[in-house]
Design an enzyme around this catalytic site. Structure first.
Site, PDB file in Angstrom:
ATOM      1  N   ARG A   1       0.806  -1.234   0.000  1.00  0.00           N
ATOM      2  CA  ARG A   1       0.000   0.000   0.000  1.00  0.00           C
ATOM      3  C   ARG A   1       0.834   1.277   0.000  1.00  0.00           C
ATOM      4  NH1 ARG A   1      -3.128  -3.389  -1.122  1.00  0.00           N
ATOM      5  NH2 ARG A   1      -5.309  -3.574  -0.493  1.00  0.00           N
TER       6      ARG A   1
ATOM      7  N   SER B   1     -11.071   0.015   1.884  1.00  0.00           N
ATOM      8  CA  SER B   1     -10.500  -0.141   3.242  1.00  0.00           C
ATOM      9  C   SER B   1     -10.099   1.228   3.777  1.00  0.00           C
ATOM     10  CB  SER B   1      -9.244  -1.012   3.208  1.00  0.00           C
ATOM     11  OG  SER B   1      -9.541  -2.282   2.709  1.00  0.00           O
TER      12      SER B   1
ATOM     13  N   GLU C   1      -5.621   4.439   5.439  1.00  0.00           N
ATOM     14  CA  GLU C   1      -5.119   4.167   4.079  1.00  0.00           C
ATOM     15  C   GLU C   1      -5.325   5.330   3.098  1.00  0.00           C
ATOM     16  OE1 GLU C   1      -5.890   0.332   1.633  1.00  0.00           O
ATOM     17  OE2 GLU C   1      -6.813   1.973   0.533  1.00  0.00           O
TER      18      GLU C   1
HETATM   19  P1  FAD Z   1      -7.673   9.166  -6.298  1.00  0.00           P
HETATM   20  O1  FAD Z   1      -8.519   8.815  -5.119  1.00  0.00           O
HETATM   21  O2  FAD Z   1      -8.233  10.127  -7.287  1.00  0.00           O
HETATM   22  O3  FAD Z   1      -6.249   9.631  -5.828  1.00  0.00           O
HETATM   23  C1  FAD Z   1      -5.544   8.921  -4.830  1.00  0.00           C
HETATM   24  C2  FAD Z   1      -4.225   9.641  -4.572  1.00  0.00           C
HETATM   25  O4  FAD Z   1      -3.400   9.563  -5.746  1.00  0.00           O
HETATM   26  C3  FAD Z   1      -4.380  11.144  -4.315  1.00  0.00           C
HETATM   27  O5  FAD Z   1      -3.366  11.520  -3.425  1.00  0.00           O
HETATM   28  C4  FAD Z   1      -4.164  11.775  -5.695  1.00  0.00           C
HETATM   29  O6  FAD Z   1      -3.695  13.115  -5.628  1.00  0.00           O
HETATM   30  C5  FAD Z   1      -3.086  10.870  -6.262  1.00  0.00           C
HETATM   31  N1  FAD Z   1      -3.149  10.744  -7.730  1.00  0.00           N
HETATM   32  C6  FAD Z   1      -4.212  10.355  -8.482  1.00  0.00           C
HETATM   33  N2  FAD Z   1      -3.860  10.285  -9.782  1.00  0.00           N
HETATM   34  C7  FAD Z   1      -2.563  10.644  -9.844  1.00  0.00           C
HETATM   35  C8  FAD Z   1      -1.603  10.760 -10.908  1.00  0.00           C
HETATM   36  N3  FAD Z   1      -1.934  10.476 -12.163  1.00  0.00           N
HETATM   37  N4  FAD Z   1      -0.351  11.154 -10.599  1.00  0.00           N
HETATM   38  C9  FAD Z   1       0.022  11.421  -9.327  1.00  0.00           C
HETATM   39  N5  FAD Z   1      -0.825  11.330  -8.287  1.00  0.00           N
HETATM   40  C10 FAD Z   1      -2.094  10.928  -8.533  1.00  0.00           C
HETATM   41  N6  FAD Z   1      -7.199  -0.264  -3.322  1.00  0.00           N
HETATM   42  C11 FAD Z   1      -6.424  -1.385  -3.351  1.00  0.00           C
HETATM   43  O7  FAD Z   1      -5.194  -1.278  -3.379  1.00  0.00           O
HETATM   44  N7  FAD Z   1      -6.984  -2.622  -3.363  1.00  0.00           N
HETATM   45  C12 FAD Z   1      -8.313  -2.826  -3.337  1.00  0.00           C
HETATM   46  O8  FAD Z   1      -8.773  -3.959  -3.352  1.00  0.00           O
HETATM   47  C13 FAD Z   1      -9.154  -1.677  -3.309  1.00  0.00           C
HETATM   48  N8  FAD Z   1     -10.491  -1.817  -3.258  1.00  0.00           N
HETATM   49  C14 FAD Z   1     -11.290  -0.717  -3.217  1.00  0.00           C
HETATM   50  C15 FAD Z   1     -12.680  -0.897  -3.162  1.00  0.00           C
HETATM   51  C16 FAD Z   1     -13.532   0.187  -3.136  1.00  0.00           C
HETATM   52  C17 FAD Z   1     -15.026  -0.036  -3.099  1.00  0.00           C
HETATM   53  C18 FAD Z   1     -12.988   1.504  -3.143  1.00  0.00           C
HETATM   54  C19 FAD Z   1     -13.913   2.687  -3.132  1.00  0.00           C
HETATM   55  C20 FAD Z   1     -11.615   1.700  -3.159  1.00  0.00           C
HETATM   56  C21 FAD Z   1     -10.742   0.587  -3.197  1.00  0.00           C
HETATM   57  N9  FAD Z   1      -9.346   0.727  -3.237  1.00  0.00           N
HETATM   58  C22 FAD Z   1      -8.551  -0.391  -3.298  1.00  0.00           C
HETATM   59  C23 FAD Z   1      -8.715   2.060  -3.188  1.00  0.00           C
HETATM   60  C24 FAD Z   1      -8.642   2.757  -4.550  1.00  0.00           C
HETATM   61  O9  FAD Z   1      -9.526   2.194  -5.479  1.00  0.00           O
HETATM   62  C25 FAD Z   1      -7.228   2.735  -5.143  1.00  0.00           C
HETATM   63  O10 FAD Z   1      -6.323   3.327  -4.257  1.00  0.00           O
HETATM   64  C26 FAD Z   1      -7.153   3.442  -6.497  1.00  0.00           C
HETATM   65  O11 FAD Z   1      -5.883   3.233  -7.082  1.00  0.00           O
HETATM   66  C27 FAD Z   1      -7.405   4.954  -6.394  1.00  0.00           C
HETATM   67  O12 FAD Z   1      -7.536   5.465  -7.707  1.00  0.00           O
HETATM   68  P2  FAD Z   1      -8.193   6.881  -7.973  1.00  0.00           P
HETATM   69  O13 FAD Z   1      -7.993   7.192  -9.401  1.00  0.00           O
HETATM   70  O14 FAD Z   1      -9.592   6.892  -7.496  1.00  0.00           O
HETATM   71  O15 FAD Z   1      -7.285   7.814  -7.071  1.00  0.00           O
HETATM   72  N1  EPU Z   2     -12.626 -10.217   8.317  1.00  0.00           N
HETATM   73  C1  EPU Z   2     -13.400 -10.270   9.448  1.00  0.00           C
HETATM   74  N2  EPU Z   2     -14.358  -9.307   9.612  1.00  0.00           N
HETATM   75  C2  EPU Z   2     -14.566  -8.335   8.687  1.00  0.00           C
HETATM   76  C3  EPU Z   2     -13.760  -8.280   7.541  1.00  0.00           C
HETATM   77  C4  EPU Z   2     -12.786  -9.246   7.374  1.00  0.00           C
HETATM   78  O1  EPU Z   2     -13.219 -11.132  10.304  1.00  0.00           O
HETATM   79  O2  EPU Z   2     -15.474  -7.519   8.907  1.00  0.00           O
HETATM   80  C5  EPU Z   2     -11.635 -11.273   8.080  1.00  0.00           C
HETATM   81  C6  EPU Z   2     -12.094 -12.164   6.910  1.00  0.00           C
HETATM   82  O3  EPU Z   2     -12.955 -13.181   7.351  1.00  0.00           O
HETATM   83  C7  EPU Z   2     -10.821 -12.673   6.332  1.00  0.00           C
HETATM   84  C8  EPU Z   2      -9.799 -11.608   6.683  1.00  0.00           C
HETATM   85  O4  EPU Z   2     -10.415 -10.754   7.649  1.00  0.00           O
HETATM   86  O5  EPU Z   2     -10.435 -13.875   6.938  1.00  0.00           O
HETATM   87  C9  EPU Z   2      -9.357 -10.810   5.471  1.00  0.00           C
HETATM   88  O6  EPU Z   2     -10.484 -10.219   4.834  1.00  0.00           O
HETATM   89  P1  EPU Z   2     -10.457  -9.825   3.289  1.00  0.00           P
HETATM   90  O7  EPU Z   2     -10.158 -11.022   2.463  1.00  0.00           O
HETATM   91  O8  EPU Z   2     -11.704  -9.082   2.990  1.00  0.00           O
HETATM   92  O9  EPU Z   2      -9.194  -8.887   3.162  1.00  0.00           O
HETATM   93  P2  EPU Z   2      -8.727  -7.603   3.992  1.00  0.00           P
HETATM   94  O10 EPU Z   2      -7.388  -7.915   4.556  1.00  0.00           O
HETATM   95  O11 EPU Z   2      -9.764  -7.163   4.947  1.00  0.00           O
HETATM   96  C10 EPU Z   2      -7.442  -6.573   2.012  1.00  0.00           C
HETATM   97  C11 EPU Z   2      -7.310  -5.237   1.351  1.00  0.00           C
HETATM   98  C12 EPU Z   2      -8.426  -5.003   0.361  1.00  0.00           C
HETATM   99  C13 EPU Z   2      -8.401  -6.126  -0.675  1.00  0.00           C
HETATM  100  C14 EPU Z   2      -8.569  -7.466   0.047  1.00  0.00           C
HETATM  101  C15 EPU Z   2      -8.463  -8.656  -0.883  1.00  0.00           C
HETATM  102  C16 EPU Z   2      -6.126  -3.833   2.891  1.00  0.00           C
HETATM  103  C17 EPU Z   2      -6.173  -2.684   3.826  1.00  0.00           C
HETATM  104  N3  EPU Z   2      -7.277  -4.190   2.336  1.00  0.00           N
HETATM  105  O12 EPU Z   2      -8.601  -6.536   2.819  1.00  0.00           O
HETATM  106  O13 EPU Z   2      -8.166  -3.764  -0.293  1.00  0.00           O
HETATM  107  O14 EPU Z   2      -9.423  -5.971  -1.624  1.00  0.00           O
HETATM  108  O15 EPU Z   2      -7.523  -7.610   1.035  1.00  0.00           O
HETATM  109  O16 EPU Z   2      -7.128  -8.845  -1.203  1.00  0.00           O
HETATM  110  O17 EPU Z   2      -5.055  -4.379   2.656  1.00  0.00           O
HETATM  111  C18 EPU Z   2      -8.508  -1.404  -0.189  1.00  0.00           C
HETATM  112  O18 EPU Z   2      -7.287  -1.292  -0.057  1.00  0.00           O
HETATM  113  O19 EPU Z   2      -9.282  -0.428  -0.259  1.00  0.00           O
HETATM  114  C19 EPU Z   2      -9.100  -2.761  -0.252  1.00  0.00           C
HETATM  115  C20 EPU Z   2     -10.414  -2.988  -0.325  1.00  0.00           C
END
Ligand code: FAD
Ligand code: EPU
Length: 338
Positions: free
Chosen positions: A164, A238, A334
């Site tokens: 991250r 997250s 995050e």
């Molecule tokens: P923004 O929110 O628009 O920007 C994020 C940051 O990057 C800001 O500081 C911005 O200034 C900077 N930035 C944006 N574009 C540029 C650029 N071109 N150059 C320099 N800086 C820039 N993240 C994960 O890693 N794994 C996940 O599984 C995951 N699941 C998600 C699920 C949901 C439902 C949501 C809402 C978010 C999730 N995220 C996850 C977080 C997010 O989607 C990612 O961090 C994504 O890369 C953000 O992209 P964005 O374009 O929306 O960035």
């Molecule tokens: N869990 C619970 N309770 C909850 C949620 C999760 O007990 O309410 C337990 C689950 O049962 C599971 C474990 O926690 O055993 C892990 O859960 P999950 O697989 O959902 O993954 P996470 O560690 O909670 C991370 C990332 C997600 C990414 C998933 C899948 C971070 C901070 N978050 O979540 O990224 O999609 O793994 O790889 O690392 C994001 O960064 O925005 C994001 C959604």
């Protein structure tokens, strides 16, 4: 390029926070970005880059120029029997890019399906999910250096990727505007299904022949079940990172909480599940007026409508306090707070 005044940012951030930008522009090219930089310099204003706005907390009106990243285009730079190099500009939507790769038989991004946001933001926090991180597939990053106006290229090893984070979120925060990303993808499918729930989902789908498209579908199913769709319920995914602790601390906690969840981390340390800890301290599904903790996943804070950043950050503080009290572990936020 038009530079607008007093723009509402609510539709541009997935937390639907009601901030406004003093100035706003939509950059469709590197020249537009240079123009934006010149404007901010002439007016002595800070810049806020926004992609999909899915990893930011806009805590106030932004007093400078908000630049919406809208550079589009995908090209195949190289292709052999084993691999292909694909370059996508920063404003491409990430999930649409993943689908484009799969349709073009370029494999390796399927585990990162359905992550909201843009290609250009993906390296910022080295997006990761279901056993794959961007750094596993990234070849290079192109960026505009805000200090010099020059374009530069970062090879993968120069991006300082770890869980991250990257140099773009750390040491070089606010210095570079990412304009394009090149991915090195496989022509021969090598699906990664080691993340427990992916295997279970594929089994539940009745799939025995595991293809990248099926892995992508399984991951979309898992994500749709667990995470709220920001178009329906505002959130930024997250809200906290999974914290890293020493194996001693993990052992001590595990002897108290048998079902504590931890994964192997770097240097023999253990990455704890923040979601599990927040769930365990009783926060899952709780609601405080317009904000709450998602009932399907305790790591996700949600805005039911009309919330302020202050309300979200207050709830986050209370959650951190409870986790510290119960587990003596510090949670780190995050998304980036502005
Ligand atoms: P923004 O929110 O628009 O920007 C994020 C940051 O990057 C800001 O500081 C911005 O200034 C900077 N930035 C944006 N574009 C540029 C650029 N071109 N150059 C320099 N800086 C820039 N993240 C994960 O890693 N794994 C996940 O599984 C995951 N699941 C998600 C699920 C949901 C439902 C949501 C809402 C978010 C999730 N995220 C996850 C977080 C997010 O989607 C990612 O961090 C994504 O890369 C953000 O992209 P964005 O374009 O929306 O960035
Ligand atoms: N869990 C619970 N309770 C909850 C949620 C999760 O007990 O309410 C337990 C689950 O049962 C599971 C474990 O926690 O055993 C892990 O859960 P999950 O697989 O959902 O993954 P996470 O560690 O909670 C991370 C990332 C997600 C990414 C998933 C899948 C971070 C901070 N978050 O979540 O990224 O999609 O793994 O790889 O690392 C994001 O960064 O925005 C994001 C959604």
């Amino acid at each position: 390029m038009k530079i607008l005044e007093d723009q509402a940012l609510q539709p541009l951030n997935t937390f639907a926070l009601p901030a406004r930008g003093r100035y706003f522009c939509r950059a469709e090219s590197v020249d537009d970005l240079r123009e934006a930089l010149a404007f901010s310099e002439a007016e002595n204003l800070p810049i806020l880059l926004l992609g999909g706005g899915s990893n930011v907390v806009l805590s106030r009106d932004f007093p400078g120029l908000v630049v919406h990243m809208a550079l589009k285009g995908i090209e195949r730079l190289e292709e052999t029997a084993d691999h292909c190099l694909l370059r996508a500009k920063a404003g491409e939507e990430w999930h649409a890019f993943v689908e484009h790769c799969l349709q073009g038989a370029c494999f390796g991004l399927e585990n990162l399906s359905l992550i909201p946001g843009t290609v250009g933001a993906a390296p910022i926090q080295n997006i990761g999910a279901y056993g794959v991180e961007l750094r596993d597939r990234l070849e290079s990053v192109e960026a505009l250096d805000r200090a010099t106006g020059e374009t530069v290229r970062f090879a993968n090893r120069e991006c300082g990727f770890s869980y991250r984070t990257s140099v773009f979120k750390g040491r070089f925060r606010d210095r570079y505007i990412i304009t394009a990303v090149t991915l090195r993808l496989d022509k021969r499918p090598a699906p990664v299904t080691t993340y427990g729930s992916v295997e279970r989902e594929l089994r539940a789908m009745g799939e025995t022949d595991i293809t990248p498209v099926r892995v992508s579908r399984a991951i979309c199913n898992l994500r749709r079940r667990k995470l709220p769709d920001p178009a329906v319920l505002a959130n930024v995914g997250s809200f906290f990172k999974n914290p890293l602790v020493s194996s001693e601390v993990f052992g001590r906690l595990k002897s108290r909480y048998e079902d504590l969840i931890g994964y192997p981390g770097p240097d023999h340390r253990v990455r704890l599940s923040a979601g599990w800890m927040i769930d365990r301290t009783g926060w899952k599904g709780c609601r405080r007026g317009p904000v709450g903790v998602h009932a399907g996943h305790a790591l996700v804070l949600v805005n039911y409508g009309g919330a302020s950043a202050g309300e979200i950050l207050r709830l986050a503080r209370e959650i951190r306090d409870s986790v510290r009290e119960a587990f003596d572990v510090e949670l780190e936020i995050e998304p980036r707070i502005y």
